[in-house]
Design an enzyme around this catalytic site. Sequence first.
Site, mmCIF file in Angstrom:
data_model
loop_
_atom_site.group_PDB
_atom_site.id
_atom_site.type_symbol
_atom_site.label_atom_id
_atom_site.label_comp_id
_atom_site.label_asym_id
_atom_site.label_seq_id
_atom_site.Cartn_x
_atom_site.Cartn_y
_atom_site.Cartn_z
ATOM 1 N N HIS A 45 0.858 -1.256 0.026
ATOM 2 C CA HIS A 45 0.000 -0.086 0.026
ATOM 3 C C HIS A 45 0.841 1.276 -0.154
ATOM 4 O O HIS A 45 2.303 1.245 0.556
ATOM 5 C CB HIS A 45 -0.797 0.091 1.178
ATOM 6 N N TYR A 84 5.856 9.956 9.002
ATOM 7 C CA TYR A 84 5.184 8.440 9.078
ATOM 8 C C TYR A 84 5.011 7.877 7.771
ATOM 9 O O TYR A 84 5.098 6.738 7.762
ATOM 10 C CB TYR A 84 3.738 8.989 9.547
ATOM 11 N N GLY A 175 -13.227 60.009 -27.560
ATOM 12 C CA GLY A 175 -13.373 59.066 -26.573
ATOM 13 C C GLY A 175 -13.344 57.816 -27.556
ATOM 14 O O GLY A 175 -13.711 57.898 -28.701
ATOM 15 N N GLY A 176 -13.056 56.594 -26.882
ATOM 16 C CA GLY A 176 -13.371 55.525 -27.826
ATOM 17 C C GLY A 176 -11.737 55.364 -28.812
ATOM 18 O O GLY A 176 -11.565 54.616 -29.598
ATOM 19 N N GLU A 177 -10.763 56.192 -28.561
ATOM 20 C CA GLU A 177 -9.427 56.109 -29.239
ATOM 21 C C GLU A 177 -8.597 55.280 -28.758
ATOM 22 O O GLU A 177 -7.330 55.029 -29.317
ATOM 23 C CB GLU A 177 -8.973 57.568 -29.300
ATOM 24 N N LYS A 179 -7.338 55.269 -25.355
ATOM 25 C CA LYS A 179 -6.266 55.967 -24.298
ATOM 26 C C LYS A 179 -6.346 54.996 -23.173
ATOM 27 O O LYS A 179 -5.280 54.801 -22.578
ATOM 28 C CB LYS A 179 -6.912 57.471 -23.999
#
EC number: 2.7.7.-
Length: 280
Positions: A45, A84, A175-177, A179
Amino acid sequence: MARRYCFTLNYATEIERETFLSLFSQDELNYFVVGDETATTGQKHLQGFVSFKNKIRLGGLKKKFGNRAHWEIARGSDSQNRDYCCKETLISEIGIPVMKGSNKRKTMEIYEEDPEEMQLKDPDTALRCKAKKLKEEYCSCYDFQKLRPWQIELHAALMAEPDDRSIIWVYGSDGGEGKTSFAKELIRYGWFYTAGGKTQDVLYMYAQDPERNIAFDVPRCSSEMMNYQAMEMLKNRVFASTKYRPVDLCIRKLVHLIVFANVAPDPTRISEDRLVIINC
């Protein structure tokens, strides 16, 4: 549910033994040790001990490793369990047993072993550990896309050595460039990222590691409250952080400072000769 378990597996063939052991993944383990024994009856075992990185239920163990092994939540220290398991023949050992009272364990390791316990004992440290872990996960998975023309221009500017005066101002009103996407990408390279705020709040956060390059990613709603004072103080490399733990900082290392904004800089509030403007 626990992280530390002892297990026993009776087996008849080498194939059965090796098949079971192959189910343990090193990426999931803090520590693992297993020995081979033969009972007085002649039954072979495995006797093992495992400390997982994450908690797992007994049902989860049986689902992953099958029903033949016997599992118990471990008692005693890692070293006691190792002794053990190695009474006869040591087969495999992964990692190093943690000694009780040892200072070798890092704070992050303790947090990962039991976040809930650290949250109860030291919520401030737990919060910092969680933030660090989330940042590491973010940096490892964030995928930046193809650079736009203004991003190529900015990248070229960042390849030059920083000076003691220039502030790079990236301006795009629509916006949405891209950055914010670029600013977030810089986090992966150790930059200090901030949306702005009160001067002492910004200085306190930066003072935790005051040799980082700096990115101000200013939301459109904060455009009228642009903190030019904090920008110049950080770029000048000499400032006092008076929040919580007061400290005077004089830093020799020069850094890049970028402002990503939806508005152009106000020439009445910052010297124009400081500015390097990049239009999106």
